[in-house]
Design an enzyme around this catalytic site. Structure first.
Site, PDB file in Angstrom:
ATOM      1  N   HIS A 105     -11.160  -2.782   5.496  1.00 21.38           N
ATOM      2  CA  HIS A 105     -10.199  -3.332   4.438  1.00 21.38           C
ATOM      3  C   HIS A 105      -9.041  -3.768   5.031  1.00 21.38           C
ATOM      4  O   HIS A 105      -7.894  -3.341   4.731  1.00 21.38           O
ATOM      5  CB  HIS A 105      -9.913  -2.548   3.456  1.00 21.38           C
ATOM      6  CG  HIS A 105     -11.073  -1.976   2.469  1.00 21.38           C
ATOM      7  ND1 HIS A 105     -11.091  -0.911   1.576  1.00 21.38           N
ATOM      8  CD2 HIS A 105     -12.148  -2.897   2.267  1.00 21.38           C
ATOM      9  CE1 HIS A 105     -12.030  -0.845   0.944  1.00 21.38           C
ATOM     10  NE2 HIS A 105     -12.820  -2.136   1.276  1.00 21.38           N
TER      11      HIS A 105
ATOM     12  N   HIS B 166     -15.738   1.789  -5.362  1.00 18.23           N
ATOM     13  CA  HIS B 166     -15.330   1.623  -3.625  1.00 18.23           C
ATOM     14  C   HIS B 166     -16.752   1.823  -3.044  1.00 18.23           C
ATOM     15  O   HIS B 166     -17.383   2.860  -3.248  1.00 18.23           O
ATOM     16  CB  HIS B 166     -14.374   2.927  -3.462  1.00 18.23           C
ATOM     17  CG  HIS B 166     -13.757   2.651  -2.089  1.00 18.23           C
ATOM     18  ND1 HIS B 166     -14.328   3.138  -0.818  1.00 18.23           N
ATOM     19  CD2 HIS B 166     -12.653   2.320  -1.584  1.00 18.23           C
ATOM     20  CE1 HIS B 166     -13.596   2.779   0.097  1.00 18.23           C
ATOM     21  NE2 HIS B 166     -12.295   2.350  -0.330  1.00 18.23           N
TER      22      HIS B 166
ATOM     23  N   GLU C 147     -17.361   3.310  -0.033  1.00 18.03           N
ATOM     24  CA  GLU C 147     -17.576   4.473   0.559  1.00 18.03           C
ATOM     25  C   GLU C 147     -18.218   5.323  -0.622  1.00 18.03           C
ATOM     26  O   GLU C 147     -19.201   6.306  -0.402  1.00 18.03           O
ATOM     27  CB  GLU C 147     -16.111   5.340   0.856  1.00 18.03           C
ATOM     28  CG  GLU C 147     -16.575   6.418   1.577  1.00 18.03           C
ATOM     29  CD  GLU C 147     -15.299   7.209   2.055  1.00 18.03           C
ATOM     30  OE1 GLU C 147     -15.177   8.475   1.867  1.00 18.03           O
ATOM     31  OE2 GLU C 147     -14.543   6.432   2.477  1.00 18.03           O
TER      32      GLU C 147
ATOM     33  N   THR D  39     -13.069   9.751   1.447  1.00 16.26           N
ATOM     34  CA  THR D  39     -11.995  10.251   2.247  1.00 16.26           C
ATOM     35  C   THR D  39     -10.624   9.644   2.504  1.00 16.26           C
ATOM     36  O   THR D  39      -9.680  10.077   3.228  1.00 16.26           O
ATOM     37  CB  THR D  39     -12.602   9.852   3.992  1.00 16.26           C
ATOM     38  OG1 THR D  39     -12.713   8.500   3.992  1.00 16.26           O
ATOM     39  CG2 THR D  39     -14.096  10.831   3.992  1.00 16.26           C
TER      40      THR D  39
ATOM     41  N   CYS E 143     -10.429  13.726   5.483  1.00 11.05           N
ATOM     42  CA  CYS E 143     -10.372  12.917   6.846  1.00 11.05           C
ATOM     43  C   CYS E 143      -9.033  13.264   7.506  1.00 11.05           C
ATOM     44  O   CYS E 143      -7.680  13.208   6.755  1.00 11.05           O
ATOM     45  CB  CYS E 143     -10.458  11.434   6.408  1.00 11.05           C
ATOM     46  SG  CYS E 143      -9.880  10.499   7.916  1.00 11.05           S
TER      47      CYS E 143
ATOM     48  N   SER F  71      -7.994   1.691  -0.149  1.00 11.42           N
ATOM     49  CA  SER F  71      -7.638   2.943  -1.037  1.00 11.42           C
ATOM     50  C   SER F  71      -6.552   3.771  -0.228  1.00 11.42           C
ATOM     51  O   SER F  71      -5.605   4.208  -0.927  1.00 11.42           O
ATOM     52  CB  SER F  71      -8.831   3.659  -1.193  1.00 11.42           C
ATOM     53  OG  SER F  71      -8.694   4.956  -1.780  1.00 11.42           O
TER      54      SER F  71
END
Length: 402
Positions: free
Chosen positions: A96, A185, A187, A250, A288, A318
């Site tokens: 991103h 999102h 992910e 994450t 993460c 994010s």
């Protein structure tokens, strides 16, 4: 679909690559020249502080490119070197960051076109190369590309893969995966595709609503409507919340993920008792490290005596948004920008608010001596941070000369 078996089959395919193509050294040199910064290294060497004229910069001690992002970008560059003539596609933005994604397109690495919110994979031919971004791709997309005979380059961050393994464990134990994340999102879309039953909660408030339903029941139709876009097909809150497991996007705030996990642990213990807890609740640490480090560094940065904070990162990032949220919660003037072009002449800045609105603020740089905090999201190159710092220095020097 047995997603675990499919992943195993895909990873043994000759068309699948997750380790690069042996061009690491030449790509590293190219990435350093395009994205690294001598000024940022100087600030690091000066204990993350630099004073010039009326401006003192305090840089967060963890910011910018994380290991997973560096790996994804490097693999994308390697892919173009290894396939100089082939058509190369990406299922989503590689990371991103607008500058990096623009560079990908300059290298003739194109996005899968999107029509009415749906990706059009018909444009992809057998033998084309397709890069899966750092956020991963849904198992359905992987299967489609595999069936087409595409060469798949998988840059999915290992931390994201770890979350996928977690929801696989939930599925094996017939637990519903409660995923702390944003349902749109990339992910979270990918993670939910590996889950069995799932429910996506955006924040602690939504999690509390679910916990209350588990304990006290409620309006089933209201529940289904509330989470209509954030749950697995056919989700039934009266049946599918008897066993739950916790997972997360994450890049969410680690403290909130931990709170949500503890909330559901208490909820299931209250409902089923401590001896039955393990039958009804699963939790694994999928926060993460890089996200955690950047948030911890931001928490330290906001303790300093700052006049304002600039948060640099993609507007759809994010983890950058979470950094901005920390500044706002501390009541500090803060400005989320994605690149230096957002800083305008005449002491104007165009920036993104937490609710997503873009606004222009005048006189954002105070007169006289100022102390500015700077941080950036995990997808932001050091060079972008340098450009922002240098422009702040120039604007203040010009103002002082008037």
């Amino acid at each position: 679909m047995d997603t675990k078996a499919f992943k195993r089959t895909l990873q043994h395919s000759e068309n699948y690559n997750r380790k690069g193509f042996g061009h690491q050294a030449e790509v590293a040199t190219q990435l350093q020249s395009e994205y690294q910064s001598n000024l940022i290294q100087e600030i690091r060497d000066r204990n993350y502080t630099l004073q010039r004229g009326d401006v003192t910069i305090h840089l967060a001690e963890a910011f910018g490119f994380c290991w997973g992002v560096e790996r994804a970008v490097a693999m994308a560059y390697e892919t173009r070197k290894h396939f100089p003539q082939e058509r190369i596609w990406m299922t989503n933005e590689i990371i991103h960051n607008p500058d990096v994604n623009q560079r990908m397109q300059e290298m003739k690495v194109e996005f899968i076109p999107v029509e009415a919110g749906i990706k059009d994979f018909s444009i992809v031919d057998t033998g084309d190369v397709v890069i899966l971004p750092a956020f991963g791709a849904s198992v359905q997309e992987m299967q489609l590309l595999n069936d087409k005979g595409c060469k798949i380059v998988d840059t999915t961050c290992p931390w994201v893969s770890k979350v996928w393994n977690t929801v696989e464990k939930h599925k094996k134990g017939d637990h519903t995966s409660i995923i702390h994340g944003k349902y749109k999102h990339e992910e979270t879309v990918a993670t939910s595709s590996f889950a069995g039953k799932y429910l996506i909660v955006l924040n602690l408030r939504e999690a509390e609503y679910v916990a209350d339903y588990i304990l006290n029941g409620g309006n089933r139709d209201e529940f289904i409507q509330k989470f209509a876009k954030a749950c697995s097909p056919g989700f039934d809150p009266d049946k599918d919340l008897e066993r739950v497991g916790i997972a997360n996007q994450t890049t969410m705030l680690k403290g909130e993920t931990e709170q949500i996990g503890k909330l559901f642990e208490r909820t299931m213990m209250q409902k089923y008792g401590p001896t039955e807890l393990n039958q009804h609740f699963q939790s694994f640490n999928t926060i993460c490290d890089a996200t955690q480090e950047r948030q911890d560094a931001m928490l330290e940065l906001v303790q300093k005596n700052l006049d304002l904070i600039v948060v640099i990162g993609g507007f759809n990032s994010s983890n950058t948004t979470q950094l901005q949220q920390i500044a706002i919660e501390r009541g500090l003037p803060s400005y989320h920008i994605n690149n230096v072009e957002r800083i305008k002449l005449g002491n104007f800045i165009e920036h993104r608010q937490l609710n997503g609105d873009m606004v222009i603020t005048e006189n954002w740089l105070p007169e006289g001596e100022i102390v500015v905090g700077i941080t950036s999201g995990a997808s932001t190159p050091d060079k972008v941070v340098e450009d922002v710092i240098e422009k702040i220095f120039r604007l203040k020097a010009t103002a002082s000369a008037l």
